[in-house]
Design an enzyme around this catalytic site. Structure first.
Site, PDB file in Angstrom:
ATOM      1  N   ASN A   1     -39.063 -57.300 -34.068  1.00  0.00           N
ATOM      2  CA  ASN A   1     -38.968 -56.474 -32.862  1.00  0.00           C
ATOM      3  C   ASN A   1     -38.330 -55.159 -33.303  1.00  0.00           C
ATOM      4  OD1 ASN A   1     -38.545 -55.336 -30.399  1.00  0.00           O
ATOM      5  ND2 ASN A   1     -37.496 -57.102 -29.508  1.00  0.00           N
TER       6      ASN A   1
ATOM      7  N   ARG B   1     -43.733 -57.503 -32.028  1.00  0.00           N
ATOM      8  CA  ARG B   1     -43.707 -57.184 -30.598  1.00  0.00           C
ATOM      9  C   ARG B   1     -44.090 -55.707 -30.442  1.00  0.00           C
ATOM     10  NH1 ARG B   1     -38.645 -55.723 -26.816  1.00  0.00           N
ATOM     11  NH2 ARG B   1     -39.875 -55.459 -24.946  1.00  0.00           N
TER      12      ARG B   1
ATOM     13  N   HIS C   1     -42.585 -56.264 -20.393  1.00  0.00           N
ATOM     14  CA  HIS C   1     -41.766 -57.480 -20.559  1.00  0.00           C
ATOM     15  C   HIS C   1     -42.603 -58.748 -20.374  1.00  0.00           C
ATOM     16  CE1 HIS C   1     -37.953 -55.064 -19.272  1.00  0.00           C
ATOM     17  NE2 HIS C   1     -38.021 -55.130 -20.588  1.00  0.00           N
TER      18      HIS C   1
ATOM     19  N   GLU D   1     -38.042 -64.322 -26.376  1.00  0.00           N
ATOM     20  CA  GLU D   1     -39.296 -63.623 -26.659  1.00  0.00           C
ATOM     21  C   GLU D   1     -39.800 -63.946 -28.062  1.00  0.00           C
ATOM     22  OE1 GLU D   1     -37.151 -60.186 -25.098  1.00  0.00           O
ATOM     23  OE2 GLU D   1     -39.043 -59.476 -24.273  1.00  0.00           O
TER      24      GLU D   1
END
Ligand code: ADP
Length: 394
Positions: free
Chosen positions: A7, A90, A179, A381
């Site tokens: 990320n 991500r 999100h 996540e």
């Protein structure tokens, strides 16, 4: 299969190495303050925990530092970079082209770059992470999970703006929603827990970025963030909903440049603009000491969330549960209390003692006679991305 989740933010790289399908976390870490002489590197395995300060000039140096930790003869978890089977990156904005987990190729990278104009805080940094991972981990598959993907099910009536049609059809101007990985992850857990057909959920992700999603029968049907991750709720530094006339007024009458306005709305507004503080812990502390700006900002924040709960309950014609997640949603009993206060018309009732309990686990925090359940579900996540990468590759 070893999957390294990356990320990559504007000044940070968060990472997690997972073994799939067991979901075992092999190591987790982050490099923050990239671009400075005192960047902080955290690295944690079952047996070791290391925090060090280095000079880390850019994302490439950051990923090289992470690689050397992973391969370290004493505290490392890998013998060679070839032991990583796949990367899960991500990426915040996938536009309308990408509503699925996607194997990265030149075209995908070109699109991520193109979409940087819509997510300037995120997409360029996400892309940098991908390019660096390709350079260093030459044998690993590179896969991207878009934050927008879960919202691919939002119907046209909810995602189209009331602008001339060609802007929607030819220029891709619509609400995308963000999100998605988090909303998908927590709503699936809620659905499993509720164990009933045809659920109506509202997922409230409150971190530095904040968003709220209406989820009907497991599908996102509306979302508070719009064309870019800037609309909707009041966030750490982003304003959320404002009347767009303010932008013209600031430019035409107050003499701001468009770049100034962009910077102001994305980086200097929200809780920071209202209070001078970005971190909710500081704001809560200040409020408890009587700081009026902080008290008002907390009330404004909760008020905005309540409005969206009302709107989404109406659009779904009912509500089974609301979910609080992410840094603030999982940890701030005060914010949850402010949101749930005086909501008996909507049939939900907070149990104050359950709300006050500190926990890192899933929990139901409503009273037993509350018709709507109030759930706190820690988001993950990285695990959701790893699951999606594993599914794609198998
Ligand atoms: P990001 O969007 O960067 O992933 P997080 O989900 O980590 O953000 O959430 C960050 C926010 O969570 C910060 O505003 C922080 O103040 C807030 N937060 C973390 N712990 C607490 C706590 N115990 N009480 C209140 N707020 C908290």
């Amino acid at each position: 299969m070893n999957i390294l989740i990356i990320n990559s933010g504007s000044s940070s790289i968060k990472y997690q190495l997972l073994e799939m399908p067991s979901t075992k976390v092999i190591c987790v870490g982050a490099i923050e303050r990239i671009g400075s002489t005192d960047a902080i590197s955290n690295y944690k395995t079952d047996n070791n925990k290391v925090e060090k300060i280095y000079e880390i000039a850019n994302h490439k140096a950051g990923l090289e530092r992470i690689t050397s930790l992973l391969l370290d003869s004493e505290i490392g978890v890998l013998k060679s970079t070839e032991e990583i089977d796949a990367f899960g990156h991500r990426v915040v904005h996938g536009g309308s082209d990408y509503t699925e987990t996607t194997l990265i190729d030149e075209e995908v990278k070109r699109k991520i770059k193109m979409l940087s104009t819509l997510a300037p805080l995120h997409n360029p940094a996400n892309l940098q992470g991908i390019v660096m991972a390709e350079e260093i981990f030459t044998t690993a598959k590179q896969i991207v999970v878009f934050d927008t993907a879960f919202h691919g099910t939002v119907p046209v009536k909810a995602k189209k703006y009331a602008l001339p049609n060609n802007l929607y059809h030819d220029k891709g101007i619509q609400a995308y929603g963000f999100h998605g990985t988090s909303h998908k992850y927590v709503s699936e857990i809620a659905n499993e827990y509720l164990n009933k057909a045809n659920t109506k959920l509202i997922s409230i992700h409150l971190g530095n970025g904040c968003s709220i999603t209406a989820i009907k029968n497991g599908k996102s049907i509306d979302h508070s963030m719009g064309f870019a991750p800037s609309n909707g709720l009041i966030m750490g530094t982003r304003s959320g909903d404002i009347d767009h006339s303010i932008i013209y007024y600031m430019v035409n009458t107050l003499g701001y440049s468009l770049d100034d306005v962009n910077e102001l709305l994305n980086k200097k507004s929200g809780m920071l603009g209202l209070t001078g503080f970005n971190d909710l812990r500081d704001i809560e502390e200040e409020a408890s000491n009587g700081n009026k700006d902080c008290i008002l900002a907390l009330e404004m924040n909760a008020y905005r969330i309540k409005k969206y709960i009302g709107a989404y309950t109406a659009t779904m014609n009912g509500l089974d549960a609301i979910i609080f997640t992410a840094g603030i949603g999982e940890n701030s009993s005060l914010m949850r209390q402010l949101v749930c206060k005086d909501m008996d018309y909507f049939n939900f009732q907070l149990d104050d003692s359950k709300n006050d309990l500190r926990s890192k686990n899933f929990r139901e925090i409503n009273t037993t006679d509350s018709k709507v359940k109030i759930l706190v579900i820690p988001t993950n996540e990285e695990l959701e991305i790893a699951k999606q990468v594993y599914e794609l590759l198998t």
